[in-house]
Structure formats: C-alpha cells, structure tokens
Scaffold this active site. Structure first.
Site, PDB file in Angstrom:
ATOM      1  N   GLU A 171       0.816  -1.234   0.000  1.00  0.00           N
ATOM      2  CA  GLU A 171       0.000   0.000   0.000  1.00  0.00           C
ATOM      3  C   GLU A 171       0.841   1.272   0.000  1.00  0.00           C
ATOM      4  O   GLU A 171       0.580   2.193   0.793  1.00  0.00           O
ATOM      5  CB  GLU A 171      -0.951  -0.002   1.204  1.00  0.00           C
ATOM      6  CG  GLU A 171      -2.012  -1.077   1.118  1.00  0.00           C
ATOM      7  CD  GLU A 171      -3.120  -0.958   2.166  1.00  0.00           C
ATOM      8  OE1 GLU A 171      -3.020  -0.120   3.077  1.00  0.00           O
ATOM      9  OE2 GLU A 171      -4.103  -1.716   2.051  1.00  0.00           O
ATOM     10  N   GLU A 290      -5.679  -8.366   0.032  1.00  0.00           N
ATOM     11  CA  GLU A 290      -6.374  -7.983   1.275  1.00  0.00           C
ATOM     12  C   GLU A 290      -7.830  -7.735   0.914  1.00  0.00           C
ATOM     13  O   GLU A 290      -8.120  -6.842   0.105  1.00  0.00           O
ATOM     14  CB  GLU A 290      -5.775  -6.724   1.909  1.00  0.00           C
ATOM     15  CG  GLU A 290      -4.457  -6.959   2.606  1.00  0.00           C
ATOM     16  CD  GLU A 290      -3.954  -5.737   3.371  1.00  0.00           C
ATOM     17  OE1 GLU A 290      -4.783  -4.986   3.934  1.00  0.00           O
ATOM     18  OE2 GLU A 290      -2.728  -5.530   3.383  1.00  0.00           O
TER      19      GLU A 290
HETATM   20  O1  AHR Z   1      -5.324  -5.441   7.403  1.00  0.00           O
HETATM   21  C1  AHR Z   1      -5.134  -4.245   8.107  1.00  0.00           C
HETATM   22  C2  AHR Z   1      -4.394  -3.181   7.311  1.00  0.00           C
HETATM   23  O2  AHR Z   1      -5.192  -2.775   6.234  1.00  0.00           O
HETATM   24  C3  AHR Z   1      -3.110  -3.610   6.641  1.00  0.00           C
HETATM   25  O3  AHR Z   1      -2.006  -3.518   7.485  1.00  0.00           O
HETATM   26  C4  AHR Z   1      -2.965  -2.637   5.524  1.00  0.00           C
HETATM   27  O4  AHR Z   1      -2.235  -3.145   4.445  1.00  0.00           O
HETATM   28  C5  AHR Z   1      -4.389  -2.261   5.179  1.00  0.00           C
HETATM   29  O5  AHR Z   1      -4.570  -0.908   5.089  1.00  0.00           O
END
Ligand code: AHR
Length: 502
Positions: A171, A290
């Site tokens: 990210e 994610e």
């Molecule tokens: O999963 C929680 C957080 O969400 C992670 O660390 C990040 O990559 C995302 O913003």
C-alpha cells in the site's frame, strides 16, 4: 422466481486454489496470543497454538501473506532471526506497538508448514529497499554456501525455505504508509527491486502494489504508471478492499460484491491497457491480497493508539449479514477466476478475522468462518459462468442490481457441480430454478445455507455455534431441474453430483 443458467461448456477458467488465501500481520493479537502463545496449554513445542492450527486447517486456507500489511513498511527482517533472547524489542511505527520479534521469518515458515499453507512474503519498500529485499531473499531461498544462507543454516534451517511468491511492498500509495511514495517513485523502486530479485531467482512470482482501494484519488493512474515500468518484470498486481455498511444502508452493504466486481474490472482494464501500449503478449493477473468486511469507522486511527504490546486491535465481531457479504465476496473472486489468481482474506486470527482467541483460553469460529470454509472445501477445479434472470434490488451505492449473486464450479474428477448463491434482497424470499440437463444426471448431495431471523446474531466464546450453516429443506432435483427457496439476506451452497446421497 429466478432462473439460473449454467452449462459445462461456458467456463470462466481454472480455479487457482490460492484464491483461498489469508493474511497474518504483526498487528494487535494476530501473531502474539493468536497463532503463537508459548504459555498456552495447547501450545506445541515451538510455541504455536494447536487449537488455532486446527481451525486454520479446517478453514481450508491455502496460502498466507506475511508479515504485513502496514507493519512491513517499517520492519527490519534481521530483527526476527537468530536466538530469540537476543532479538531486539522495537517500536513498530505502523500500529504504534512494541514488537518483541519472538516470531520472525524462520518461525513463520515453520508455522506455515504445520498449517499446510504456502507463505506469501512481503518485503519492506517503505523505509528500506533493494538491498534488504535481496538479502532477505538470499537468506530464505539460497542453499548453504553464502553468508546469508549460512545464517539461516546456523539458525537451524538447513534446507532453503524456497518462498515463491513475493509482494513488492504494501500500500505505498497510501499517505498512512510509512515510506509512502508517489506512483513514479514507487514504480522505479519496484522495477529495480524486481530486477534484482530476479537475478537471485528468475522464476519467483512477483506482486506489484496496486491501489490501497478503489477510492484512492490516484486509483487507475497509479496502476498505469506502476505497470508501465514493471509490466514485464512482475506477475500480478495487488488489489485491497474492505467493506462495511454506510450508516444503516444495509441494501448497499449486502450488494458490496458489486463494488469488488467493478474494482476487479477496472484493474483488469488498466492492466490490459498497458499490455496494449507495450504490444505485449503477456497477460497480467491479479492478487487480491487484502479483502474482508472491516468496520473501519470503529478504528481510532494510528495516532489514536497508545503505545502498547500485543494488545487487541480491530477485533471486529461479525454477524450474519457480514458472513453473507463475505460469502458474496468469495463468489466475486470465483467469477473472476480467469484473472484473479491469488486472494487473501485479511486477516486470519483476531485482527478482522474468521478465528478469535482468548489469551490463555479458547479459540472459536466467527460467522464469516463458515462461507469461507465451505467454499474452500467444495469449490471444484473449474469455475463456470452463471447468468441469472430474476428479481432485482435497488441500492444507493450501486444502482439496481440482481438480487441473486451467483457462481458455480465443476469438479472434473468427481463430476460434482456446486452452485454458490447469495440472496441480497432484505425482504424477498426467492424461488430458484437451475436447469441441469447439460450436465447429464445430477442429484442433490446437500444444500447448506447461512441466514438467521436475527441478522445481528454473532458467535462468542460461550456460544460459538450460535450462527452456523444449516441444511435447507425442500430443495429438489426433478426432471433435471434443481429447485430451491432462498430466504432474504442468505448465503447458499448447493452441491449436485452424479449419484448424490438423497
Ligand atoms: O489489514 C489491516 C491493514 O489494512 C493492513 O495492514 C494494511 O495493508 C491495510 O490498510
């Protein structure tokens, strides 16, 4: 009444089982008192909780991304190897937490082996760069005989870990990320890091960072700039997305899969645009590494956190609607199986997770555990296209959409066909017909559904099976047509096989 068309000849693509991935980040109680708790009565000789390992295996997870997340962007991998009593305690800037480093690279690889999952490794491209990424890769993947691989051997791991999938940072488009970068800055760093890593091993699978979510102001342009630099060097581009209800707009929340569907479509379009610009024959694939339901409005923000160690963070408790939405997000991933090759539900234990634990105590399955476990267990090796004609629902976020969200899979070995469906209507019970003639004779094996009169019901340590999937009565296959009745706000798995059990 709704009619679902499905045919063995209309194939989306082969199912890559890494679609059933998950995520363990050094954050909150994901690692400490989550997967690792040496003092726990169920801990094994390495300090891993065997009760959690059992649940991870039952969940059917195939691959797990590690060690972050935001955490990785300020992590020194060297802190987490070697004798445990000599490892430094450090302040992790991502979550403002003390990291004891008692679990690091070698421990996580050991845990992954016990859990039967493939590790997916992220490197720090926030505060660090090419050198550290390549050194970590040498530590993990080279046979004995170099300074770095010999350190691994000295740390008790003679055989290389042979980690195949590597994420080039996390990210980095997000201003919250330690070491946040512009698209141009990240593109150059990712290009050079990928180049160097491929010198160690040309056959690695590399994942370049896409946007943190589809609402980022740079979404679309970030992907284009990054891929113009890295297209030939990487295999996948990442997508991240978390879903939650906006106020009391449950209709849009139940239809969250539309958002995921459109997000995937846009990233595919951007990747293919770059492919065209490059006159390339290579088709880039996607790593949705994610995704989940996350009630982010309850998170106080990083600066709202007090510095502390292994303390609960974003331990969302999931209800029935959340499980239905998770089921529908899995359906979306399957519907895009031709381009999405890796997906990681974020996260695995305690932190926005299907598994919750008590320190020193019990571990149990959240509601969202169930659609994941059943999809992972029963989805066949080929995903089939489905088309639905039937009722629609109006949503503020996505306009008018089909009330039913569906996919189907075929298993070439057993002949089993599985239909996954979500009724996204809050009010309407939908009668479903699925003509199956093109599959030959199929019989019903089971129809499991997840729904409840109390859509806010949750599982707790004291009542861990309050919300579980149940057999839905009344589903039949007659003259080659499967007929079922789907209650409002419900998730379904209908298994059909040549010579079923009832
Ligand atoms: O999963 C929680 C957080 O969400 C992670 O660390 C990040 O990559 C995302 O913003």
């Amino acid at each position: 009444m709704a009619r679902l068309a499905v045919d063995p000849a209309f194939v989306v693509g082969p199912l890559d089982r890494r679609l059933f991935g998950s995520f363990v980040e050094h954050m909150g109680r994901s690692v400490y008192t989550g997967i690792y708790e040496p003092d726990h009565p169920a801990a094994d000789e390495d300090g891993f909780r065997t009760d959690v390992l059992d649940l991870v295996r039952e969940l059917g997870v195939t691959a797990v991304r590690y060690p972050g997340g935001n955490f990785v962007s300020n992590y020194n991998w060297e802190d987490g190897v070697g004798p445990k009593d000599q490892r430094p305690r450090r302040l992790d800037l991502a979550w403002r937490a003390i990291e004891s480093n008692q679990v690091g690279t070698d421990e996580f690889v050991d845990w992954a082996g016990k859990a039967g999952v493939e590790p997916i490794w992220a490197v720090n491209l926030g505060t660090r760069g090419i050198t550290e990424a390549v050194e970590l890769l040498q530590y993990t993947n080279l046979p004995a005989g170099t300074e770095l691989s010999d350190r691994r051997v000295a740390n008790g791991h003679e055989k290389p870990h042979d980690i195949r999938i590597w994420c080039l940072g996390n990210e980095l488009d997000g201003p919250w990320q330690i070491g946040h970068k512009t698209a141009e800055e990240y593109a150059r760093l990712a290009e050079e890091t990928a180049n160097a890593m491929r010198r160690v091993d040309p056959d690695l699978e590399l994942v370049v960072c896409g946007s943190s979510n589809a609402s980022m102001p740079t979404f679309g342009e970030w992907e284009r700039v990054v891929l113009e630099r890295t297209y030939d060097l990487v295999d996948h581009i990442s997508l991240h997305a978390y879903y939650e209800p906006a106020g009391d707009d449950r209709a849009s929340f139940l239809a969250a899969a539309e958002g995921m569907d459109r997000f995937i479509g846009s990233v595919v379009a951007t990747a293919d645009h770059v492919k065209a610009l490059k006159r390339s024959d290579k088709e880039l694939t996607l790593s949705f590494d994610e995704w989940n339901v996350w009630y982010q409005d309850r998170f106080p923000g990083e600066l709202g956190l007090k510095i502390r160690e292994a303390t609960g963070l974003i331990e969302d408790v999931y209800d029935v609607d959340d499980a239905v939405v998770v089921g529908s997000l899995l359906i979306t991933l399957l519907r895009h199986a031709d381009r999405v090759k890796i997906a990681c539900q974020a996260q695995l234990v305690n932190v926005i997770a299907p598994i919750l634990t008590e320190p020193g105590g019990r571990a149990w399955r959240q509601t969202i555990f169930h659609p994941f476990a059943l999809t992972a267990r029963h989805a066949g090796n080929r995903v089939l296209r489905t088309e639905v004609a039937g009722p629609q629902v109006d949503t503020q976020a996505f306009g008018t959409v089909s009330a039913l969200w569906t996919t189907a899979t075929a298993n070439d070995e057993t002949g089993e066909v599985v239909v996954f469906a979500v009724n996204r209507s809050e009010t309407e019970t939908i009668g479903l017909e699925v003509p199956l003639h093109s599959f030959g004779e199929l019989e019903l094996t089971e129809h499991l559904a997840l729904y409840d009169d109390d859509r806010a019901a949750v599982n707790t340590a004291d009542d861990p099976d309050r919300v579980v999937p149940r057999e839905l009565d009344g589903t039949t296959v007659t003259h080659g047509i499967c007929t079922a009745t789907l209650p409002p706000a419900s998730w379904h798995m209908i298994r059909l096989s040549p010579g079923g059990t009832r």
